[in-house]
Design an enzyme around this catalytic site. Structure first.
Site, PDB file in Angstrom:
ATOM      1  N   HIS A  12      23.493  38.948  -7.584  1.00 39.91           N
ATOM      2  CA  HIS A  12      22.477  38.595  -6.566  1.00 39.91           C
ATOM      3  C   HIS A  12      22.117  39.872  -5.829  1.00 39.91           C
ATOM      4  CE1 HIS A  12      20.869  35.594  -3.442  1.00 39.91           C
ATOM      5  NE2 HIS A  12      20.491  36.792  -3.051  1.00 39.91           N
ATOM      6  N   LYS A  95      14.924  31.455  -9.266  1.00 42.42           N
ATOM      7  CA  LYS A  95      15.478  31.365  -7.916  1.00 42.42           C
ATOM      8  C   LYS A  95      14.624  30.457  -7.051  1.00 42.42           C
ATOM      9  CE  LYS A  95      17.825  32.559  -4.189  1.00 42.42           C
ATOM     10  NZ  LYS A  95      17.883  33.862  -3.548  1.00 42.42           N
ATOM     11  N   HIS A 134      18.908  29.177  -2.823  1.00 44.83           N
ATOM     12  CA  HIS A 134      19.289  29.553  -1.458  1.00 44.83           C
ATOM     13  C   HIS A 134      19.432  28.224  -0.717  1.00 44.83           C
ATOM     14  CE1 HIS A 134      18.978  32.264   2.232  1.00 44.83           C
ATOM     15  NE2 HIS A 134      19.128  31.021   2.702  1.00 44.83           N
TER      16      HIS A 134
HETATM   17  O1  DOR Z   1      19.864  38.007   4.752  1.00 49.26           O
HETATM   18  C1  DOR Z   1      19.121  37.821   3.805  1.00 49.26           C
HETATM   19  N1  DOR Z   1      18.244  38.756   3.388  1.00 49.26           N
HETATM   20  N2  DOR Z   1      19.150  36.641   3.173  1.00 49.26           N
HETATM   21  C2  DOR Z   1      18.259  36.321   2.240  1.00 49.26           C
HETATM   22  O2  DOR Z   1      18.329  35.229   1.743  1.00 49.26           O
HETATM   23  C3  DOR Z   1      17.171  37.239   1.868  1.00 49.26           C
HETATM   24  C4  DOR Z   1      17.524  38.616   2.173  1.00 49.26           C
HETATM   25  C5  DOR Z   1      16.351  39.564   2.124  1.00 49.26           C
HETATM   26  O3  DOR Z   1      15.565  39.477   1.170  1.00 49.26           O
HETATM   27  O4  DOR Z   1      16.219  40.405   3.020  1.00 49.26           O
HETATM   28 ZN    ZN Z   2      19.404  37.173  -1.340  1.00 50.24          ZN
END
Ligand code: DOR
Ligand code: ZN
Length: 336
Positions: A12, A95, A134
């Site tokens: 991820h 996703k 998510h």
């Molecule tokens: O903290 C996060 N940042 N959670 C996510 O699901 C996306 C990610 C991002 O793309 O910055």
């Molecule tokens: Zn992520």
């Protein structure tokens, strides 16, 4: 003393695009044999052309390193079976983001009505395309993931042949769900194995530890640690390393995301050793489990960790990593 890790995988990873991609892609490519690349660009990766072009840009950014970008597509309920068939060979997973739940997820899904989602999910199940989710509702921030567990279970029950990966799990409720359905799996980040909400907001606010899902309680972290250190066969490492420029983190309206890509393996080694977990378990957590779950064979690559002090840089070209300035007892040569 040294530790050899074989084909470490980060299942991820946010690599972004443009200048940020150029900065961060080499850091992951140096330490990992491959990574599952998140599609939340602006606009999201949602056509065959998007996938092919984004993969090319990633490969151009990593230089000579051996590194396999495993591509994902941004889920849309409107995808047809014909479309999914046409992209099957270009992607490793799809996703799904609930709309508006995190960075660049505005084009995500607004409801989890099975009949609405059935055509693309049944097609994915038939084509053997895993679904990464998510999993957070729009509820109270500490309860969002636990509230999403019944949705995971509903999807798992309706599509028993569809592999569903609960991304970056942070709660004991998600850990418990793993053993209730054969087709539920999970990724776990480094930061959620280390921090709790106290580290984010218990003292002075720590913007570089702010992410979605937010870090939870000590008992949640303990549940995550238990399955990671035991290398539970349904969990795998996914850093969710999510770079943002320093100015977007150290400001009002701090962006969500913890940047860990260049320090993840060193800190994981330290964590497993401190907890007396066998290194074979680390190998499973960072590679073998993902190979099994996704049915992938990463390129050959050995990464050697040396027991040699390493001070985490204050920033990587303006991107601040977790634990900047702290000393680690493991390093990877040449240290970056
Ligand atoms: O903290 C996060 N940042 N959670 C996510 O699901 C996306 C990610 C991002 O793309 O910055
Ligand atoms: Zn992520």
């Amino acid at each position: 003393m040294s530790i050899s890790l074989y084909a470490p995988l980060d299942m991820h990873l946010h690599l972004r695009d443009g200048e940020m991609l150029r900065r961060v892609a080499p850091l992951s490519a140096r330490h990992f044999a491959g990574a599952l690349i998140m599609p939340n660009l602006i606009p999201p990766v949602s056509t065959k052309e998007d996938i092919v072009n984004y993969r090319t840009r990633i490969i151009q950014s990593i230089g000579d390193e051996t590194f396999m970008p495993y591509m994902t597509l941004f889920f849309k309920p409107t995808y047809t079976k014909e479309f999914l068939q046409s992209v099957r060979d270009e992607i490793t997973a799809i996703k799904l983001y609930p709309a508006g739940i995190t960075t660049n997820s505005e084009g995500g899904v607004s409801g989890f009505d099975i009949d609405t989602l059935r055509p693309p999910l049944q097609a994915m199940s038939d084509l053997g395309i895993p679904l990464c989710i998510h999993g957070e509702t729009g509820g109270f921030v500490m309860d969002r993931e636990a509230e999403f567990v019944p949705i995971y279970e509903k999807l798992a029950a309706h599509f028993p042949k569809l592999k569903i990966i609960m991304e970056h799990i942070t709660t004991k409720e998600s850990v418990a769900a793993l053993d209730r359905f054969d087709n539920l799996y999970a990724t776990i980040t480094l930061h959620h194995l280390i921090i709790t909400l106290d580290d984010v907001a218990g003292g002075m606010l720590q913007p570089h530890l702010f992410c979605k899902p937010i870090a939870k309680r000590p008992e949640d972290r303990a549940a995550l640690l238990k399955v990671a250190l035991a290398a539970h066969p349904k969990v795998m490492f996914g850093s969710d390393s999510a770079p943002h420029p320093k100015e977007s983190k150290e400001c009002p309206g701090c962006a969500a995301g913890v940047f860990t890509a260049p320090i993840a393996l060193q800190m994981l080694a330290e964590l497993f050793i401190q907890n007396n977990a066998p290194l074979e378990h680390l190998q499973h957590f960072i590679s073998a489990n993902a190979q099994q779950i996704y049915g992938i064979t990463p390129p050959d690559k050995e990464v050697v960790l040396l027991q040699k002090e390493f001070t985490i840089p204050q920033n990587y070209e303006g991107v601040v990593p977790m634990s900047a300035g702290e000393k680690l007892s493991w390093s990877i040569n040449p240290a970056i």
